[in-house]
Every structure is written in C-alpha cells, then in structure tokens.
Enzyme design. Structure first.
Site, PDB file in Angstrom:
ATOM      1  N   ARG A 123      13.380   9.136   2.453  1.00 41.46           N
ATOM      2  CA  ARG A 123      12.706   8.013   1.789  1.00 41.46           C
ATOM      3  C   ARG A 123      11.373   7.687   2.463  1.00 41.46           C
ATOM      4  O   ARG A 123      10.814   6.615   2.253  1.00 41.46           O
ATOM      5  CB  ARG A 123      13.633   6.797   1.786  1.00 41.46           C
ATOM      6  CG  ARG A 123      14.901   7.008   0.968  1.00 41.46           C
ATOM      7  CD  ARG A 123      15.751   5.749   0.883  1.00 41.46           C
ATOM      8  NE  ARG A 123      16.410   5.447   2.141  1.00 41.46           N
ATOM      9  CZ  ARG A 123      17.646   5.852   2.471  1.00 41.46           C
ATOM     10  NH1 ARG A 123      18.333   6.613   1.629  1.00 41.46           N
ATOM     11  NH2 ARG A 123      18.186   5.505   3.625  1.00 41.46           N
ATOM     12  N   ARG A 124      10.902   8.645   3.249  1.00 37.25           N
ATOM     13  CA  ARG A 124       9.662   8.446   4.004  1.00 37.25           C
ATOM     14  C   ARG A 124       8.566   9.418   3.569  1.00 37.25           C
ATOM     15  O   ARG A 124       7.601   9.636   4.297  1.00 37.25           O
ATOM     16  CB  ARG A 124       9.935   8.623   5.503  1.00 37.25           C
ATOM     17  CG  ARG A 124      11.019   7.702   6.030  1.00 37.25           C
ATOM     18  CD  ARG A 124      11.313   7.973   7.499  1.00 37.25           C
ATOM     19  NE  ARG A 124      12.394   7.122   7.984  1.00 37.25           N
ATOM     20  CZ  ARG A 124      12.832   7.113   9.244  1.00 37.25           C
ATOM     21  NH1 ARG A 124      12.275   7.929  10.143  1.00 37.25           N
ATOM     22  NH2 ARG A 124      13.826   6.307   9.606  1.00 37.25           N
ATOM     23  N   CYS A 156      -8.651   1.611  -3.312  1.00 38.59           N
ATOM     24  CA  CYS A 156      -8.013   0.896  -4.427  1.00 38.59           C
ATOM     25  C   CYS A 156      -6.605   1.442  -4.645  1.00 38.59           C
ATOM     26  O   CYS A 156      -5.649   0.687  -4.768  1.00 38.59           O
ATOM     27  CB  CYS A 156      -8.843   1.038  -5.694  1.00 38.59           C
ATOM     28  SG  CYS A 156     -10.445   0.232  -5.611  1.00 38.59           S
ATOM     29  N   ARG A 176      -3.693  -1.316  -5.265  1.00 40.74           N
ATOM     30  CA  ARG A 176      -3.879  -2.738  -4.954  1.00 40.74           C
ATOM     31  C   ARG A 176      -4.856  -3.400  -5.910  1.00 40.74           C
ATOM     32  O   ARG A 176      -4.735  -4.577  -6.236  1.00 40.74           O
ATOM     33  CB  ARG A 176      -4.368  -2.920  -3.513  1.00 40.74           C
ATOM     34  CG  ARG A 176      -5.748  -2.340  -3.307  1.00 40.74           C
ATOM     35  CD  ARG A 176      -6.463  -2.827  -2.063  1.00 40.74           C
ATOM     36  NE  ARG A 176      -7.815  -2.264  -2.060  1.00 40.74           N
ATOM     37  CZ  ARG A 176      -8.883  -2.858  -2.591  1.00 40.74           C
ATOM     38  NH1 ARG A 176      -8.776  -4.041  -3.165  1.00 40.74           N
ATOM     39  NH2 ARG A 176     -10.067  -2.264  -2.555  1.00 40.74           N
ATOM     40  N   ASP A 179      -9.170  -1.479 -11.842  1.00 43.44           N
ATOM     41  CA  ASP A 179     -10.161  -1.653 -12.906  1.00 43.44           C
ATOM     42  C   ASP A 179      -9.543  -1.040 -14.162  1.00 43.44           C
ATOM     43  O   ASP A 179      -9.545   0.174 -14.341  1.00 43.44           O
ATOM     44  CB  ASP A 179     -11.453  -0.944 -12.496  1.00 43.44           C
ATOM     45  CG  ASP A 179     -12.544  -0.980 -13.556  1.00 43.44           C
ATOM     46  OD1 ASP A 179     -12.233  -1.289 -14.729  1.00 43.44           O
ATOM     47  OD2 ASP A 179     -13.699  -0.658 -13.223  1.00 43.44           O
ATOM     48  N   HIS A 217      -7.195  -5.864 -13.578  1.00 42.03           N
ATOM     49  CA  HIS A 217      -8.227  -6.703 -14.178  1.00 42.03           C
ATOM     50  C   HIS A 217      -9.103  -5.955 -15.172  1.00 42.03           C
ATOM     51  O   HIS A 217      -9.315  -4.750 -15.063  1.00 42.03           O
ATOM     52  CB  HIS A 217      -9.114  -7.324 -13.089  1.00 42.03           C
ATOM     53  CG  HIS A 217      -9.563  -6.336 -12.052  1.00 42.03           C
ATOM     54  ND1 HIS A 217      -8.825  -6.079 -10.906  1.00 42.03           N
ATOM     55  CD2 HIS A 217     -10.661  -5.539 -11.972  1.00 42.03           C
ATOM     56  CE1 HIS A 217      -9.449  -5.173 -10.181  1.00 42.03           C
ATOM     57  NE2 HIS A 217     -10.570  -4.822 -10.816  1.00 42.03           N
ATOM     58  N   ILE A 218      -9.593  -6.712 -16.134  1.00 43.58           N
ATOM     59  CA  ILE A 218     -10.634  -6.253 -17.053  1.00 43.58           C
ATOM     60  C   ILE A 218     -11.900  -7.023 -16.702  1.00 43.58           C
ATOM     61  O   ILE A 218     -11.905  -8.262 -16.706  1.00 43.58           O
ATOM     62  CB  ILE A 218     -10.252  -6.515 -18.521  1.00 43.58           C
ATOM     63  CG1 ILE A 218      -8.987  -5.740 -18.904  1.00 43.58           C
ATOM     64  CG2 ILE A 218     -11.406  -6.135 -19.447  1.00 43.58           C
ATOM     65  CD1 ILE A 218      -8.426  -6.122 -20.262  1.00 43.58           C
ATOM     66  N   TYR A 219     -12.965  -6.308 -16.374  1.00 39.81           N
ATOM     67  CA  TYR A 219     -14.231  -6.976 -16.074  1.00 39.81           C
ATOM     68  C   TYR A 219     -14.796  -7.617 -17.339  1.00 39.81           C
ATOM     69  O   TYR A 219     -14.605  -7.117 -18.448  1.00 39.81           O
ATOM     70  CB  TYR A 219     -15.242  -5.984 -15.489  1.00 39.81           C
ATOM     71  CG  TYR A 219     -14.988  -5.663 -14.040  1.00 39.81           C
ATOM     72  CD1 TYR A 219     -15.344  -6.565 -13.036  1.00 39.81           C
ATOM     73  CD2 TYR A 219     -14.380  -4.468 -13.663  1.00 39.81           C
ATOM     74  CE1 TYR A 219     -15.109  -6.289 -11.706  1.00 39.81           C
ATOM     75  CE2 TYR A 219     -14.139  -4.176 -12.325  1.00 39.81           C
ATOM     76  CZ  TYR A 219     -14.506  -5.094 -11.355  1.00 39.81           C
ATOM     77  OH  TYR A 219     -14.264  -4.818 -10.027  1.00 39.81           O
TER      78      TYR A 219
END
Length: 274
Positions: A123-124, A156, A176, A179, A217-219
C-alpha cells in the site's frame, strides 16, 4: 467523457465565488472524484480538441528528470514557458521530485516499478511531487523563486498511487489545485498514459484511472468556454496503442504512441492564468 462534463456542470452549479493568487477569480468547489475504466477506451476529452503532442512530450520530459524547457520547446510545446527563467529553468519541479526527490538520489519512478514487480500488494506504491522544502513563495515571481532554489510553481498534481487487482494496474491521482477547463483534461490524459506505460513495463493489463481533485475551479475568464463545451455531445473515446516495449520506463519516445480513432469537436481557446 460524460464524467468530465458532469464535473464542469457540478462546479458551475455548486461552486463558490473566490479570489485567487492570479487575480482572475474563480468559481470553486472542494473535493471531487472521477473514475475511468481504461479497458473501455483512452480518456481523452472529445468535446474539444486536446493537443496530444503536449500531453506526450510533457510526460516524457517529466520522466527524464529534466526541469529545463529546452526539450519541450524543441518539440514545439510551450506550455511551461511563462514560468521559466531566461535560461529555461523551472527549478526542482515534477521531473526532479519524481527522479531525484529533494536532490537526495531517490528515484521514485524506479522504486514504483520495482515494488509493482516484487511487492504488488504493498500500500506504499506511490510518488509524491509535493516537497515542502522547495515550495515557492507567493510573494515573489516564479523566476525569483527559481533563483532561490525553489520551484517556479508548486505541483498541482501532487501525488499518485498504484494498485493491482486481477492482474490489472490502476492509478489514483490526487490533484490539490485543478484548473477545470484547461488543466484537468490534460492531467487525465497524462496520468492515464503513464498508467498504460507502467502496466506494459510490469506485464500487467490496465485497470482504472481515478482522478481526485481538491480545489477544483473554473476561472472567471473561462465561463463562456465552459458553456460552449457543455453544449457539445461527447463522442466515442479513442484507443491507445503502444507500438513497442522499451527496455525501461525511461526509454519511450513520442513515436511509440498511437491514439487511434480520436474524434473530437473543434478546439476552444482560453487564456491561462499565470
């Protein structure tokens, strides 16, 4: 890829208006997951044209360990140029962390391949591009951060993990910052391609690619483009054919990949927020 259109619609319908580092402004949600069965086609967005050379060359560049844009520019890929120094340097970004984490000789990609072959139930089996030691300051420019030994941008797509079941290799990416219009289709394609490559190297079939996003997110300057994309009907997914099996994960070339029957709607242009 109805899953991707559902993702865009969910952000539009449920997102919060927020400011951001670039000053552009966003509609944002926190936490979303999409799953793609790689046996059912290659998850390349069809409701707009994706620039395949950028996807493939960037991934090969990451795998090489390079952090200079010369290879990309030589292959007419300029997606990193806005953040590079005049010499083309980006600091210790993805390739450095994947192949030489923290400059300490830790080759995470080679270790993943070895673990998949020798300890497949572990699991590593994961790779982290997030290195707090080199996260750049938001108070200075990307180029100034590089001069200080930091990354031009923080990763990102920060971590990815592998899992084997029924002789099929699956990959889960944790992103994280996402876009949704410009970046996410690219990231889905890139890590799906990587999953195919590693599966081939380990004599496995492909399973699922799971995409998990944090701040999705949507810019504000992409809303019109998102609406255009949502008006389009998805087409059948293409298939990926890898034309040869190199001796290692680091020896693939652009010509080794053939994306068959990629049918798509026209490209939709949008400005990237720097």
């Amino acid at each position: 890829m109805r899953e991707y259109l559902n993702f865009l619609k969910y952000i539009k319908d449920n997102g919060t208006k927020k400011g951001d580092r670039t000053g552009t402004g966003t509609t944002s949600i926190f936490g979303y997951q999409m799953r793609f069965d790689l046996q059912q086609g290659f998850p390349l967005v069809t409701t707009k044209k994706i620039h395949i050379p950028s996807v493939v060359h960037e991934l090969l560049w990451f795998l090489s360990g390079s952090t200079n844009v010369k290879y990309l520019n030589d292959n007419k890929v300029r997606i990193w140029n806005e953040w590079a120094t005049e010499e083309g340097e980006l600091g210790p970004i993805y390739g450095k962390q994947w192949r030489d984490f923290n400059g300490e000789g830790i080759d995470q990609i080679a270790e993943v391949i070895e673990m998949l072959k020798t300890n497949p139930n572990s699991r590593r089996i994961l790779v982290s591009a997030w290195n707090p030691c080199v996260v750049p300051s938001e108070k200075i420019s990307p180029q100034e951060n590089v001069a200080k030994g930091n990354s031009a941008l923080p990763p990102c797509h920060a971590m990815f993990q592998f899992y084997i079941a029924d002789n099929k290799l699956s990959c889960m990416l944790t992103q994280r910052s996402a876009d949704a219009f410009l970046g996410v289709p690219f990231n889905i394609a890139s890590y799906s391609l990587l999953t195919h490559m590693i599966a081939q190297q380990c004599d496995l079939d492909v399973g699922e690619f799971i995409w998990s996003g944090g701040d999705c997110h949507i810019y504000n300057n992409h809303i019109e483009q998102v609406n255009e994309q949502l008006s389009r009907e998805p087409l059948d997914l293409p298939t990926l054919k890898i034309l040869r099996k190199p001796s290692s994960i680091f020896d693939y070339k652009y010509e080794d990949f053939e994306f068959q029957n990629y049918k798509h709607h026209p490209a939709i242009k949008a400005k990237i927020s720097v």
